[in-house]
Design a protein around this motif. Structure first.
Motif, PDB file in Angstrom:
ATOM      1  N   GLN A  28     -54.791  40.896  -5.315  1.00 18.25           N
ATOM      2  CA  GLN A  28     -55.752  40.176  -5.928  1.00 18.25           C
ATOM      3  C   GLN A  28     -57.121  39.762  -4.936  1.00 18.25           C
ATOM      4  OE1 GLN A  28     -54.406  36.221  -7.135  1.00 18.25           O
ATOM      5  NE2 GLN A  28     -55.800  35.972  -8.732  1.00 18.25           N
ATOM      6  N   ARG A  29     -56.563  39.418  -3.865  1.00 17.41           N
ATOM      7  CA  ARG A  29     -57.646  39.128  -3.114  1.00 17.41           C
ATOM      8  C   ARG A  29     -58.463  40.363  -2.622  1.00 17.41           C
ATOM      9  NH1 ARG A  29     -57.170  35.059   0.973  1.00 17.41           N
ATOM     10  NH2 ARG A  29     -55.549  33.470   0.459  1.00 17.41           N
ATOM     11  N   MET A  30     -57.894  41.405  -2.361  1.00 18.20           N
ATOM     12  CA  MET A  30     -58.684  42.642  -2.458  1.00 18.20           C
ATOM     13  C   MET A  30     -59.606  42.865  -3.600  1.00 18.20           C
ATOM     14  SD  MET A  30     -56.161  45.086  -0.181  1.00 18.20           S
ATOM     15  CE  MET A  30     -57.459  46.085   0.143  1.00 18.20           C
ATOM     16  N   ARG A  31     -59.036  42.601  -4.691  1.00 19.50           N
ATOM     17  CA  ARG A  31     -59.816  42.879  -5.913  1.00 19.50           C
ATOM     18  C   ARG A  31     -61.049  42.091  -5.882  1.00 19.50           C
ATOM     19  NH1 ARG A  31     -57.774  44.975 -10.876  1.00 19.50           N
ATOM     20  NH2 ARG A  31     -56.186  46.253 -10.669  1.00 19.50           N
ATOM     21  N   LEU A  32     -60.827  40.540  -5.677  1.00 21.81           N
ATOM     22  CA  LEU A  32     -61.973  39.682  -5.431  1.00 21.81           C
ATOM     23  C   LEU A  32     -63.002  40.226  -4.534  1.00 21.81           C
ATOM     24  CD1 LEU A  32     -63.130  36.868  -6.454  1.00 21.81           C
ATOM     25  CD2 LEU A  32     -61.588  35.941  -4.631  1.00 21.81           C
ATOM     26  N   GLN A  33     -62.466  40.680  -3.325  1.00 26.36           N
ATOM     27  CA  GLN A  33     -63.298  41.012  -2.331  1.00 26.36           C
ATOM     28  C   GLN A  33     -64.144  42.276  -2.941  1.00 26.36           C
ATOM     29  OE1 GLN A  33     -61.597  41.452   1.416  1.00 26.36           O
ATOM     30  NE2 GLN A  33     -63.526  42.253   2.360  1.00 26.36           N
ATOM     31  N   ALA A  34     -63.797  43.191  -3.484  1.00 24.87           N
ATOM     32  CA  ALA A  34     -64.409  44.401  -4.034  1.00 24.87           C
ATOM     33  C   ALA A  34     -65.538  43.757  -5.003  1.00 24.87           C
ATOM     34  CB  ALA A  34     -63.288  45.266  -4.608  1.00 24.87           C
ATOM     35  N   SER A  35     -65.148  43.058  -5.903  1.00 24.22           N
ATOM     36  CA  SER A  35     -65.949  42.591  -6.925  1.00 24.22           C
ATOM     37  C   SER A  35     -67.161  42.036  -6.375  1.00 24.22           C
ATOM     38  CB  SER A  35     -65.154  41.409  -7.904  1.00 24.22           C
ATOM     39  OG  SER A  35     -65.090  40.386  -7.196  1.00 24.22           O
ATOM     40  N   GLU A  36     -67.008  41.350  -5.332  1.00 26.03           N
ATOM     41  CA  GLU A  36     -68.121  40.953  -4.529  1.00 26.03           C
ATOM     42  C   GLU A  36     -69.540  41.628  -4.391  1.00 26.03           C
ATOM     43  OE1 GLU A  36     -66.891  39.007  -0.823  1.00 26.03           O
ATOM     44  OE2 GLU A  36     -65.976  37.358  -2.087  1.00 26.03           O
ATOM     45  N   PHE A  37     -68.914  42.925  -4.405  1.00 23.75           N
ATOM     46  CA  PHE A  37     -70.031  44.042  -4.175  1.00 23.75           C
ATOM     47  C   PHE A  37     -70.303  44.893  -5.055  1.00 23.75           C
ATOM     48  CE2 PHE A  37     -67.699  43.078  -0.080  1.00 23.75           C
ATOM     49  CZ  PHE A  37     -68.824  42.146   0.645  1.00 23.75           C
ATOM     50  N   GLY A  38     -69.761  44.465  -6.505  1.00 25.37           N
ATOM     51  CA  GLY A  38     -70.094  45.157  -7.688  1.00 25.37           C
ATOM     52  C   GLY A  38     -69.126  45.990  -8.211  1.00 25.37           C
ATOM     53  N   VAL A  39     -67.861  46.129  -7.457  1.00 23.31           N
ATOM     54  CA  VAL A  39     -67.001  47.216  -7.879  1.00 23.31           C
ATOM     55  C   VAL A  39     -66.144  46.562  -9.185  1.00 23.31           C
ATOM     56  CG1 VAL A  39     -64.834  48.339  -7.299  1.00 23.31           C
ATOM     57  CG2 VAL A  39     -66.634  47.995  -5.598  1.00 23.31           C
ATOM     58  N   GLN A  40     -66.151  47.384 -10.254  1.00 18.91           N
ATOM     59  CA  GLN A  40     -65.305  47.327 -11.252  1.00 18.91           C
ATOM     60  C   GLN A  40     -64.102  48.089 -11.516  1.00 18.91           C
ATOM     61  OE1 GLN A  40     -68.571  47.455 -14.367  1.00 18.91           O
ATOM     62  NE2 GLN A  40     -68.314  45.250 -14.707  1.00 18.91           N
ATOM     63  N   ILE A  41     -63.055  47.462 -12.157  1.00 16.99           N
ATOM     64  CA  ILE A  41     -61.841  48.533 -12.070  1.00 16.99           C
ATOM     65  C   ILE A  41     -61.384  48.532 -13.487  1.00 16.99           C
ATOM     66  CG2 ILE A  41     -59.450  48.454 -11.402  1.00 16.99           C
ATOM     67  CD1 ILE A  41     -60.191  46.686  -8.964  1.00 16.99           C
ATOM     68  N   HIS A  42     -61.212  49.927 -13.803  1.00 13.77           N
ATOM     69  CA  HIS A  42     -61.120  50.348 -15.209  1.00 13.77           C
ATOM     70  C   HIS A  42     -59.340  50.531 -15.450  1.00 13.77           C
ATOM     71  CE1 HIS A  42     -61.389  52.047 -19.402  1.00 13.77           C
ATOM     72  NE2 HIS A  42     -60.443  52.672 -18.939  1.00 13.77           N
ATOM     73  N   SER A  43     -58.776  49.643 -16.231  1.00 13.76           N
ATOM     74  CA  SER A  43     -57.397  49.804 -16.334  1.00 13.76           C
ATOM     75  C   SER A  43     -56.962  50.952 -17.276  1.00 13.76           C
ATOM     76  CB  SER A  43     -56.578  48.642 -16.999  1.00 13.76           C
ATOM     77  OG  SER A  43     -56.775  47.489 -16.396  1.00 13.76           O
ATOM     78  N   GLY A  44     -56.170  51.979 -16.605  1.00 10.64           N
ATOM     79  CA  GLY A  44     -55.933  53.322 -17.386  1.00 10.64           C
ATOM     80  C   GLY A  44     -55.072  54.452 -16.437  1.00 10.64           C
ATOM     81  N   VAL A  45     -54.927  55.459 -17.174  1.00 16.30           N
ATOM     82  CA  VAL A  45     -54.514  56.563 -16.285  1.00 16.30           C
ATOM     83  C   VAL A  45     -55.290  57.854 -16.315  1.00 16.30           C
ATOM     84  CG1 VAL A  45     -52.081  58.017 -15.950  1.00 16.30           C
ATOM     85  CG2 VAL A  45     -51.999  55.727 -16.793  1.00 16.30           C
ATOM     86  N   VAL A  46     -55.613  58.303 -15.236  1.00 17.01           N
ATOM     87  CA  VAL A  46     -56.261  59.526 -15.028  1.00 17.01           C
ATOM     88  C   VAL A  46     -55.272  60.777 -15.421  1.00 17.01           C
ATOM     89  CG1 VAL A  46     -57.562  61.235 -13.716  1.00 17.01           C
ATOM     90  CG2 VAL A  46     -58.025  58.836 -13.608  1.00 17.01           C
ATOM     91  N   GLU A  47     -55.138  61.372 -16.657  1.00 20.48           N
ATOM     92  CA  GLU A  47     -54.135  62.105 -17.006  1.00 20.48           C
ATOM     93  C   GLU A  47     -54.442  63.702 -16.709  1.00 20.48           C
ATOM     94  OE1 GLU A  47     -54.327  61.654 -21.165  1.00 20.48           O
ATOM     95  OE2 GLU A  47     -52.626  60.110 -21.063  1.00 20.48           O
ATOM     96  N   ARG A  48     -55.617  63.992 -16.318  1.00 18.57           N
ATOM     97  CA  ARG A  48     -56.199  65.109 -15.993  1.00 18.57           C
ATOM     98  C   ARG A  48     -57.465  65.119 -15.217  1.00 18.57           C
ATOM     99  NH1 ARG A  48     -56.611  66.794 -20.449  1.00 18.57           N
ATOM    100  NH2 ARG A  48     -58.777  66.928 -20.899  1.00 18.57           N
ATOM    101  N   LEU A  49     -57.709  66.092 -13.997  1.00 16.41           N
ATOM    102  CA  LEU A  49     -58.668  66.170 -13.311  1.00 16.41           C
ATOM    103  C   LEU A  49     -59.096  67.777 -13.040  1.00 16.41           C
ATOM    104  CD1 LEU A  49     -60.367  64.357 -11.333  1.00 16.41           C
ATOM    105  CD2 LEU A  49     -58.546  64.956  -9.367  1.00 16.41           C
ATOM    106  N   GLU A  50     -60.556  67.780 -13.473  1.00 15.88           N
ATOM    107  CA  GLU A  50     -61.068  69.093 -13.553  1.00 15.88           C
ATOM    108  C   GLU A  50     -62.444  69.280 -12.551  1.00 15.88           C
ATOM    109  OE1 GLU A  50     -59.796  70.795 -17.957  1.00 15.88           O
ATOM    110  OE2 GLU A  50     -60.773  68.931 -17.866  1.00 15.88           O
ATOM    111  N   ARG A  51     -62.665  70.378 -12.295  1.00 20.47           N
ATOM    112  CA  ARG A  51     -64.091  70.602 -11.843  1.00 20.47           C
ATOM    113  C   ARG A  51     -64.927  71.129 -12.773  1.00 20.47           C
ATOM    114  NH1 ARG A  51     -64.155  71.196  -5.945  1.00 20.47           N
ATOM    115  NH2 ARG A  51     -66.319  70.970  -6.604  1.00 20.47           N
ATOM    116  N   ASP A  52     -65.978  70.541 -12.672  1.00 22.80           N
ATOM    117  CA  ASP A  52     -67.399  70.951 -13.472  1.00 22.80           C
ATOM    118  C   ASP A  52     -68.669  71.450 -12.554  1.00 22.80           C
ATOM    119  OD1 ASP A  52     -69.048  71.321 -15.621  1.00 22.80           O
ATOM    120  OD2 ASP A  52     -69.596  69.238 -16.186  1.00 22.80           O
TER     121      ASP A  52
END
Length: 307
Positions: A66-90
């Motif tokens: 929680q503390r690390m999330r708060l620190q990241a948010s101070e610099f504009g980081v947003q976190i999306h809840s979800g699962v990356v099911e596939r990773l591909e090159r484009d």
């Protein structure tokens, strides 16, 4: 956070200590960062870690995150809840696919960690046992807390043998219990365990149960009572996204990385337990700092990062 179709500089998969450390660094490098969190960091399962520098008295895993999330948010980081099911090159970019959309990035940092294989017991009892310190998964982290206690290790073969030997430095009362049938140990391993006074008990283990101040293991030779159990049953390395892209991995699934946390796939990096290492929070954070710096420098060779 709503997933954007915009191109990000970095996609971070995982929001444990490694992923969040990298997010803090990268956002402070003025890079655009997308963080995807499945919500199951192993750090969140830690009732209290007492060897993390800067926290006299220890800190709960959930509080640290929680503390690390708060620190990241101070610099504009947003976190999306979800699962990356596939990773591909484009082309030179990467595309991460989730149930609710896609995210595109010039580079990817995998901080997906591992999943411990659990002993047989009810989920609610397992959670309670973790909270009470009756089950522990990391002797390096908390072996100190079981000094001179009755310690059981559920495991066999080389993994179980090594964990029992390691824990013997903390307690003279260590028992190695085979999870299924008899022990699969070499002659030298049996001899060494005997010299150390480690007791060997054949399985199988029935589902573990809890008592008022102990944890119970039912075996063919009787009911065993311990102050703490360490499951030495291995883990599942979450490296499948990288392997699907052709990244090299060890036999057990850990990603092969260079000194700058680069995998064998250009633009793809790894930090924390998914890479071969110590499986410690402090080590994961250090790897994340190295990876973030390498990502910034590598991106700088591909485009002008001057503001």
């Amino acid at each position: 956070m709503t997933l954007s179709s915009a191109m990000h500089d970095v996609l971070i998969v995982g929001a444990g200590p490694a992923g969040l450390t990298a997010a803090i660094y990268l956002s402070r490098f003025h890079l655009s960062v997308a963080v995807i969190d499945a919500g199951d960091s192993r750090a969140a399962l830690i009732p209290r870690t007492r060897n993390h520098p800067g926290y006299p008295g220890g800190v709960r895993g959930t509080e640290l995150l929680q503390r690390m999330r708060l620190q990241a948010s101070e610099f504009g980081v947003q976190i999306h809840s979800g699962v990356v099911e596939r990773l591909e090159r484009d082309g030179e970019a990467f595309v991460g696919s989730l149930v609710d959309g896609q995210v595109r990035a010039r580079s990817v940092l995998l901080a997906t960690g591992v999943v411990n294989n659990r002993p047989r017991m009810r989920d609610d009892l397992h959670h309670e046992a973790l909270e009470r310190g009756l089950i522990r998964y990391c002797p390096i982290c908390d072996g100190y807390e079981v000094t001179d206690r009755r310690v059981g290790v559920i495991g066999t073969q080389t993994h179980g043998y090594k964990e029992a030997v390691f824990l013997r430095m903390y307690s003279r009362d260590v028992t190695l219990v085979a999870p299924n049938a008899g022990h699969a140990l070499g002659i030298g391993e049996r001899r060494h365990l005997g010299e150390l006074g480690v007791v060997l008990v054949d399985g199988p283990c029935d589902p573990l149960e809890l008592a008022e101040a102990s944890i119970l293991v039912s075996t063919p030779s009787g009911l065993l009572t311990f102050d703490t159990i360490y499951p030495a049953l291995g883990s599942v390395i979450r490296s499948e996204l990288a392997i699907s892209l052709g990244a090299e991995a060890t036999e057990d699934g850990c990603l092969v990385i260079d000194p700058h946390q680069r995998t064998t796939v250009a633009g793809l990096y790894a930090a924390g337990d998914v890479a071969k290492g110590l499986d410690q929070i402090s080590h994961a954070m250090g790897e994340a700092a190295v990876a973030a710096t390498a990502i910034r420098n590598d991106l700088a060779t591909r485009r002008d990062l001057a503001r």
